[in-house]
Design a protein around this motif. Structure first.
Motif, PDB file in Angstrom:
ATOM      1  N   ALA A   1       0.930  -1.110   0.145  1.00 43.62           N
ATOM      2  CA  ALA A   1      -0.002  -0.037  -0.025  1.00 43.62           C
ATOM      3  C   ALA A   1       1.010   1.215  -0.037  1.00 43.62           C
ATOM      4  O   ALA A   1       0.445   2.343  -0.433  1.00 43.62           O
ATOM      5  N   GLN A   2       1.964   1.257   0.590  1.00 39.14           N
ATOM      6  CA  GLN A   2       2.763   2.321   0.906  1.00 39.14           C
ATOM      7  C   GLN A   2       4.170   2.246  -0.126  1.00 39.14           C
ATOM      8  O   GLN A   2       4.931   3.363  -0.090  1.00 39.14           O
TER       9      GLN A   2
ATOM     10  N   SER B   1      -3.569  10.005  -0.747  1.00 43.52           N
ATOM     11  CA  SER B   1      -2.327  10.341  -0.416  1.00 43.52           C
ATOM     12  C   SER B   1      -1.243   9.576  -0.884  1.00 43.52           C
ATOM     13  O   SER B   1      -0.027   9.914  -0.578  1.00 43.52           O
ATOM     14  N   LYS B   2      -1.303   8.167  -1.539  1.00 45.15           N
ATOM     15  CA  LYS B   2      -0.412   7.389  -1.877  1.00 45.15           C
ATOM     16  C   LYS B   2       0.626   8.024  -2.922  1.00 45.15           C
ATOM     17  O   LYS B   2       0.159   9.041  -3.740  1.00 45.15           O
TER      18      LYS B   2
ATOM     19  N   TYR C   1       9.870   6.530  -0.436  1.00 50.73           N
ATOM     20  CA  TYR C   1       9.824   7.469   0.701  1.00 50.73           C
ATOM     21  C   TYR C   1       8.149   7.942   0.687  1.00 50.73           C
ATOM     22  O   TYR C   1       8.044   9.132   0.548  1.00 50.73           O
ATOM     23  N   HIS C   2       7.318   7.006   0.758  1.00 52.30           N
ATOM     24  CA  HIS C   2       5.829   7.179   0.792  1.00 52.30           C
ATOM     25  C   HIS C   2       5.949   8.334   2.081  1.00 52.30           C
ATOM     26  O   HIS C   2       5.237   9.109   2.141  1.00 52.30           O
ATOM     27  N   GLN C   3       6.581   7.802   3.204  1.00 50.61           N
ATOM     28  CA  GLN C   3       6.879   9.037   4.262  1.00 50.61           C
ATOM     29  C   GLN C   3       8.075   8.916   4.576  1.00 50.61           C
ATOM     30  O   GLN C   3       9.081   8.067   4.489  1.00 50.61           O
TER      31      GLN C   3
ATOM     32  N   PRO D   1       6.769  16.324   5.905  1.00 51.35           N
ATOM     33  CA  PRO D   1       6.225  16.555   4.621  1.00 51.35           C
ATOM     34  C   PRO D   1       7.564  15.752   3.550  1.00 51.35           C
ATOM     35  O   PRO D   1       8.789  16.454   3.874  1.00 51.35           O
ATOM     36  N   VAL D   2       7.355  15.300   2.669  1.00 53.99           N
ATOM     37  CA  VAL D   2       8.148  14.801   1.857  1.00 53.99           C
ATOM     38  C   VAL D   2       7.814  14.931   0.361  1.00 53.99           C
ATOM     39  O   VAL D   2       8.602  14.191  -0.600  1.00 53.99           O
ATOM     40  N   TYR D   3       6.898  15.124   0.253  1.00 51.77           N
ATOM     41  CA  TYR D   3       5.998  15.058  -1.217  1.00 51.77           C
ATOM     42  C   TYR D   3       6.873  16.020  -2.458  1.00 51.77           C
ATOM     43  O   TYR D   3       7.681  16.795  -2.226  1.00 51.77           O
ATOM     44  N   PRO D   4       6.602  15.583  -3.589  1.00 48.41           N
ATOM     45  CA  PRO D   4       7.402  15.851  -4.711  1.00 48.41           C
ATOM     46  C   PRO D   4       7.673  17.525  -5.025  1.00 48.41           C
ATOM     47  O   PRO D   4       8.692  17.882  -5.340  1.00 48.41           O
TER      48      PRO D   4
END
Length: 363
Positions: free
Chosen positions: A158-159, A184-185, A280-282, A342-345
């Motif tokens: 899932a992640q 959020s994935k 790095y999903h999280q 936070p680590v989103y693109p």
């Protein structure tokens, strides 16, 4: 404000493609199990180098239907981790099996493979490893154990979409890989969605029937099934985003590397074994001062989340099994220390610098 994830910016970057694809679905009037789902299933299987992909209603559905497609009976045992999202264990309970927990590795936060064999009994039917936060489990050793004891392996991916070990993607080691496309994935749709990938044709055919009330069509039902179908609009969106997930994962890794370069002397940063690639999903740090850090970030208008504050074995619905505090100490300690940043693109270097500054000042 720095959010955990900026879905609005992500949408605006692909707005024209998404709107165009959705309009085409609406014009075509095939809204459930139509050509977009079929196309996505093919692309998903090809992406993983496997023969089959089956779109389902959610990541939970992917796990549950995968287990339901196997010869698992009430009272059988399935080995998994106590440090995961609740859906992992829900899927085990749905099929009437007993979850058998194995504590986690202190470095990776994934299931401790050294402890699995001692939990295998005559009732054990499967291992359900979870690639937590995007880091793959030690699948080589898990598959060796599965072969030795004739066990099924269902991977909870899932992640971990796009994560790999020596270039081999998660979801391709076990009997099936189960994905969530929750918004959020790393590969997320704009609603709920999930999928199973496998090379097992019998398993694939069974899942196709189970997801659609036990029928492959024409109102002929071979088993009592469920309603867990990926819809056309979500599939059309996922087809667009599938082409971009590799670049987005690469950007997440860049952000993670920047965090680690600045935070490694202040907190415990994610550990990545040699040969492993995380999506790095999280980005999850650990500190005995976790709550102090979280409060400082909140005061600075920066989002952070604790995944997960209470291990599964201590959750109320698992009370029937008699687990108690202290049964899985590594997982319990991790739950008291983890904090995801936070680590989103789309996160800027400036924002990462600000987050790091707040953490360092706080400590």
């Amino acid at each position: 404000m720095i959010p955990m994830l900026d879905l609005r910016k992500e949408f605006l970057d692909i707005e024209d493609e998404v709107v165009g694809a959705v309009i085409e679905v609406l014009k075509g009037t095939r809204y459930v199990l139509g050509p977009e789902v079929e196309a996505f299933e093919r692309r998903l299987a090809q992406y993983h180098g496997l023969s089959y992909g089956a779109g389902v209603g959610s990541g939970t559905g992917a796990l549950f239907l995968s287990l339901a497609s196997l010869p698992i009976s009430p009272g059988d045992e399935i080995i998994t981790t106590p440090f995961t999202f609740f859906a992992t264990v829900e899927s085990i309970l749905y099929v009437g099996a007993k979850p058998v927990f194995v504590d986690i590795d202190n470095k990776t936060l994934n299931i401790d493979v050294d402890l699995i064999e001692r939990k295998i009994t005559k009732k054990t039917k499967a291992i359900l490893p979870v690639h937590l936060f995007g880091l793959p489990c030690d699948m080589k050793r898990i598959m060796e154990l599965a072969k030795k004891y004739n066990l099924y392996v269902i991977e909870d991916c899932a992640q971990s979409f796009g994560s790999s070990i020596d270039g081999r993607l998660t979801g391709t080691f076990g009997d099936a890989g189960c994905f969530s496309f929750y918004p959020s994935k790393n590969l997320g749709c704009y609603g709920d969605g999930g999928a199973v990938v496998t090379n097992n044709q019998e398993m694939y055919e069974t899942i196709l029937a189970l997801r659609n009330h036990g029928s492959r069509g024409n109102y002929i039902h071979s088993v009592v099934g469920f309603n867990s179908r990926l819809d056309e609009i979500q599939a059309a969106i996922l087809l667009i985003k599938l082409d971009k997930v590799g670049g987005n994962n690469a950007k997440r890794r860049e952000n993670a590397a920047l965090y680690t370069s600045m935070l490694s002397s202040t907190v415990m940063c994610p550990y990545i074994p040699q040969g492993y690639t995380s999506n790095y999903h999280q980005y999850t740090i650990r500190s005995a001062h976790r709550d102090k850090i979280k409060d400082a970030l909140h005061d600075a208008d920066i989002s952070s989340v604790v995944y997960y504050p209470l291990p599964i074995h201590l959750q109320k619905p698992l009370g029937q099994f008699g687990f108690k505090k202290g049964d899985f100490p590594v997982a319990e300690t991790a739950a008291a220390q983890v904090l995801s940043l936070p680590v989103y693109p789309g996160l800027s270097e400036e924002a990462i610098g600000r987050i790091v500054q707040v953490i360092q000042k706080c400590l």
